[in-house]
Design an enzyme around this catalytic site. Sequence first.
Site, PDB file in Angstrom:
ATOM      1  N   GLU A 100      -2.741  13.436  -2.812  1.00 32.24           N
ATOM      2  CA  GLU A 100      -2.636  12.900  -4.175  1.00 32.24           C
ATOM      3  C   GLU A 100      -1.922  13.817  -5.147  1.00 32.24           C
ATOM      4  OE1 GLU A 100      -6.647  10.322  -4.515  1.00 32.24           O
ATOM      5  OE2 GLU A 100      -6.856  12.481  -4.237  1.00 32.24           O
ATOM      6  N   ARG A 119      -4.793   7.217  -6.151  1.00 36.24           N
ATOM      7  CA  ARG A 119      -4.494   8.627  -5.901  1.00 36.24           C
ATOM      8  C   ARG A 119      -4.884   9.492  -7.094  1.00 36.24           C
ATOM      9  NH1 ARG A 119       1.234   8.285  -2.609  1.00 36.24           N
ATOM     10  NH2 ARG A 119       0.664   9.864  -1.082  1.00 36.24           N
ATOM     11  N   CYS A 120      -6.077   9.243  -7.643  1.00 34.11           N
ATOM     12  CA  CYS A 120      -6.430   9.953  -8.864  1.00 34.11           C
ATOM     13  C   CYS A 120      -7.299  11.174  -8.601  1.00 34.11           C
ATOM     14  CB  CYS A 120      -7.140   9.021  -9.845  1.00 34.11           C
ATOM     15  SG  CYS A 120      -8.837   8.616  -9.402  1.00 34.11           S
ATOM     16  N   GLN A 170     -11.533   2.068   3.385  1.00 32.11           N
ATOM     17  CA  GLN A 170     -11.242   3.488   3.463  1.00 32.11           C
ATOM     18  C   GLN A 170     -12.509   4.282   3.793  1.00 32.11           C
ATOM     19  OE1 GLN A 170      -8.305   3.007  -0.330  1.00 32.11           O
ATOM     20  NE2 GLN A 170      -8.725   5.110   0.214  1.00 32.11           N
TER      21      GLN A 170
END
Lengths: 291, 172, 781
Positions: free
Chosen positions: C735, C365-366, C219
């Site tokens: 997110e 996705r925090c 990523q």
Amino acid sequence: MYPARFTYFVPASVGEAVSLLAEHGDEAKVLAGGQSLIPLMKLRFAAPTALVDVNRIETLRGIEQKDGYLRIGALVRHKECERSDLLRGRYGVLGSAAPQISDPLVRNLGTVCGSVAHADPQGDWGSALLAANASVVAEGPSGTRVIALGELFVGPFTTSLEPAEVLTEVRVPDPGPRTGGAYLKLERKVGDFATAATAVQVELDDAGRVARAGIALTAVGATNIRAGRAEASLTGAEPGHEAFAEAARLAAEEAEPVADHRGDAEYKRNVIRVFVERGLAAAAESARAAA
Amino acid sequence: MSQTIAAAETAAGPTTRRIAVSVNGEDRAAEVETRLLLVHFLRQTLGLTGTHVGCDTTSCGACTVLLDGVPVKSCTVLAVQADGREVTTVEGLARPEGLHPIQTAFHEEHGLQCGYCTPGMMLTATALLAENADPSEEEIRWALSGQICRCTGYQNIVKAVRSAAAALREGR
Amino acid sequence: MATPTVRGLGHSVERKEDARFIRGKGNYFDDIVLPGMLHLELLRSPYAHARITSIDTSKAAALPGVVAVVTGELMAQHNLAWMPTLSGDTQAVLATDKVRFQGQEVAAVVAESPYVAKDALELIEVEYEPLPAVTNPQQALGEGAPLIRDEKEGQTDNHVYHWEAGDREATEKAFAEADRIVSLDTHYPRCHPAPLECCGCVADVNPATGKATIYMTSQAPHVHRTLFALVAGLPEQNIRIISPDIGGGFGNKVPIYPGYVVATAASLLLGRPVKWVEDRTGNLISTGFARDYHMHGELAVKDGRFTGLRVKMLSDQGAFYADAQPTKFRAGLFHIVTGSYDIPAAFVETDGAYTNKAPGGVAYRCSFRVTEASYLIERLVQNAAYELGVDPADLRMQNFIQPEQFPYVSATGFEYDSGDYPAAMRLCLEKLGYEELRAEQARAREEGRLLGIGLASFTEVVGAGPAHTYDIAGLKMFDSAELRIHPTGKAVLKLGVKSQGQGHETTFAQIVAEELGIPPEDVDVQEGDTDNTPYGLGTYASRSTPTAGAATAVISRTLRAKAQKLAAHLLECSEDDLEWNAGRFSVKGAPDKGVSIQDCAFAAYTNMPEGMEAGLEGVHYYNPPNMTFPFGTYAVLVEIDRGTGQWKPLRVVAVDDCGVRINPMIVEGQITGGLTEGYAIAAMELIDFDDEGNCIGANFMDYLIPTSWETPSFELGETVTPSPHHPIGAKGVGESATVGSPAAYVNAVVDALAHAGIRNLEMPVTPDKVWHALNEAGLAT
């Protein structure tokens, strides 16, 4: 992800399959749907050195009503059962269980007999067939024999089959028209094994009383188990909430759940109780409607 | 374990086999190990990488292909079991005149994000639509319940299947 | 040339990237086959904590088809047995002295086929001396706990960090003066991003040129390139990281994993490409997990207003502190925990502990721990409503930061850019039919049915981030866009971020379309190849739109300014005489006298004014002035089966505000995906350990991901409150739903039981937990 090596055979007949199994002994396994066996081989929890693929043996196909019993051949897939009109009504416990096996893709390949031979106490067919009082037919080097399902399951993943025996069909005795069945399964998601599940078959006599009840439990014992005391409590009983609640209470006592991430023993026993009660009500309703 | 490998090599019987599989309408033949999984036959032997691997416990369905028109998890089928049979992968979906309506529908309804589960989802959808020309939302969700998507939350996948169903009914 | 129709911001443009995916022509790393390529498989430890007393690889090395067997000892000879983490710690690549979590990498086989590699793996003989395992952070910091990081100089216990935010004194004062204190102890359990594609790479070190091309699930390819250069000692200009199509990231593909390092080292030593494909078990047992925060929160209330928030948090970091997060923050952005509320005083105290588990924590996705913070405050506020006897929606409304208070500086130092929380809440309640549902809930209760309505009003903080505060491994968190417009008016946009399914090839083209009037179809967006894109920090924590999206807008405007000069030259007028409208410059007052952006592009190569450099291109590195703050209100309606404890979301209503929405269709896709992950986390996802440190949840039979059957359908709504500091007013949204929704689901189940005094259920809220709560409250049937 990658199975160990094995030799591979495709017999054209049951006799040939039996010979191959006899020749290769303990290290040979039957391959039908493969939906239980291949996953084990990929993780190398099983490493048979010979696979005997029975998928081309024509005599193993078909679901058919025979004289006094329903025959389910060894190559009958779960999906075929899900769709079969024969597995409704009096054989409704089977028709009710079929769509709840694993997931739709696995159901396209997995077989009823394969599931039974695998003898997973969390497997669904074992309970459904126990409740329906079914037997299996096994063919081996010494001939053919019929084994009641209750005698087939010996322990977790262990049957009384000889290494060279092949299951060729399941036989479900015709319980008569005033019969209904239901399979209730608590699964955390589609494809998970049952947290607990119950198979129930209710056969009514002409007076509308329970002639026989079959109650079998999934994932709460070393094998699929029959709740014999619960069944007995219903013989001759007036079908209704009181009798069903009592039978459910007994069934919960007969369950032997083990605590795991799906729940503790108290929880699982309660699911059994609730599901047996709900299942009996549904099965009795279906039996009455059939009359 | 080393005993097992040695045993297989000295045992009477083949650990390889010549198979002939019709893949997307084309006859493909190869000598393969009997232990080769169908998904690896497709990806590694035939170079058809549209079928994906997502797990190791037959749980995710990223590997779904059609075997004689029936959706199966190709990671849980041996290549040798496909001998003499027909396999359809995502690469076989498009028609001579263009994309299959399911492909168009997934695109129009935003039924894909990372694309990894998409081949399997589309193939199962085509099998569903071959049997049920107007599936309800519930029937679609049920048919796809053997396959995992992490990106979309399934909502647009369901829309895509409904859209493709309409297109097929209208003969598009 | 005629001006074509242009669909810029706000259009649901169908995705350009779909073309290859729907044909099965995606280019994921495992699709890549190079001549002479070898396959790498990792051997993993069966023990959570054990000394390695011996490793015998001779039988494995002798298996036909095996080219090499790699151990920690071999890696140590090249100084690669350990590598730095993104949190300033070190992490084992292949174990040398001890194994410190079940599944830790111990050795590797490189072979001609993955099947043979797996065969060989079984022939490696490792002798272990098991040690007692530390399986939770309280035990880790308690008396007599075994020392996990005994190899680390100066490490005498299992404590990793201590970090604070806010004002302790002011908060104590608020609590002393409160008329009510509401508290909650809760564990946000360990879960895992589990993208459908596992991690992996094809490492190709060319022995002749020394150039290393590494195709990897990354990523953040530029950051990874720099780290590879620092760790492996390879000259950075000789390293090319190509992050191809990625089958889902969700933060799982931000860290550097041992597999990448071993594969690269193997390729370097063997002179052949080496492919490492992680299996699902490896992914779940060893790669960056998410959450695992033990949280104690207290809310001080006075006259119905929140006056203080006190939080103590203990984090389970696993065996190595490997969080990918901005270095100034040891607990990510957890101190956003005051959430959507105007709380004048707050104090957040955090500690981290080592345990014998896989390393990680920041993932799934925090938004750098905003998931944990948002969960805590939304559960606390919900409970406060019950304690105070106030409707949960009303209590939130009464305590929201009000629209006129923005920009709002929170008690822990965040400057919220913009928001209208009451509007989002009102819209959500309206779509839900809240009043009617509350009435239905009451009626149902009388009939013996248990319905629950759960709310969550979250505020996110994304877009890391301004250089004065944010860096990862020292690299400032700008991001970049390089735009080149060709003579025929088509464009190539190269970005420093990297999509894993978020639709960048379409959305970023739409930004160019909006600014320059070039249709998205004519803008090719490229990401992921470090030789071919400007330096960026990558895609995670919803940062792409806030940073690279801003860079794209800025560079587009820069090129438009140059185009204006070209237009003036073509039209033989002054720049000031021109006006711009959707891709066309025309003379003010004489609208037919104009030129298109395509005409200007052509002129940039064929008809430049005197002194003007040829070409129409440029690059911008954008340093955001602030973070952005998406927000929303979610509502969930559930019904509980009193016999089994099973619960089902009957309705999920989600109102999101992510500022300007570039592509509504894509925004909604991100939200439905996130709402599903939120449901999964609330209901079923769990990585657990027994007392010996055995991991339960290391495959998809134990780690439960909902299918289309369990997953509810979602009703979406939006409000739009632009970010005042972002060039196009956009905030990022990837997110939001995973951050905001778990509390909504859990609040719904608690709400169904709150009338019986139940205030908490720990995630995952499985049927057995619900049933036990029902049973204790006398509500089970």
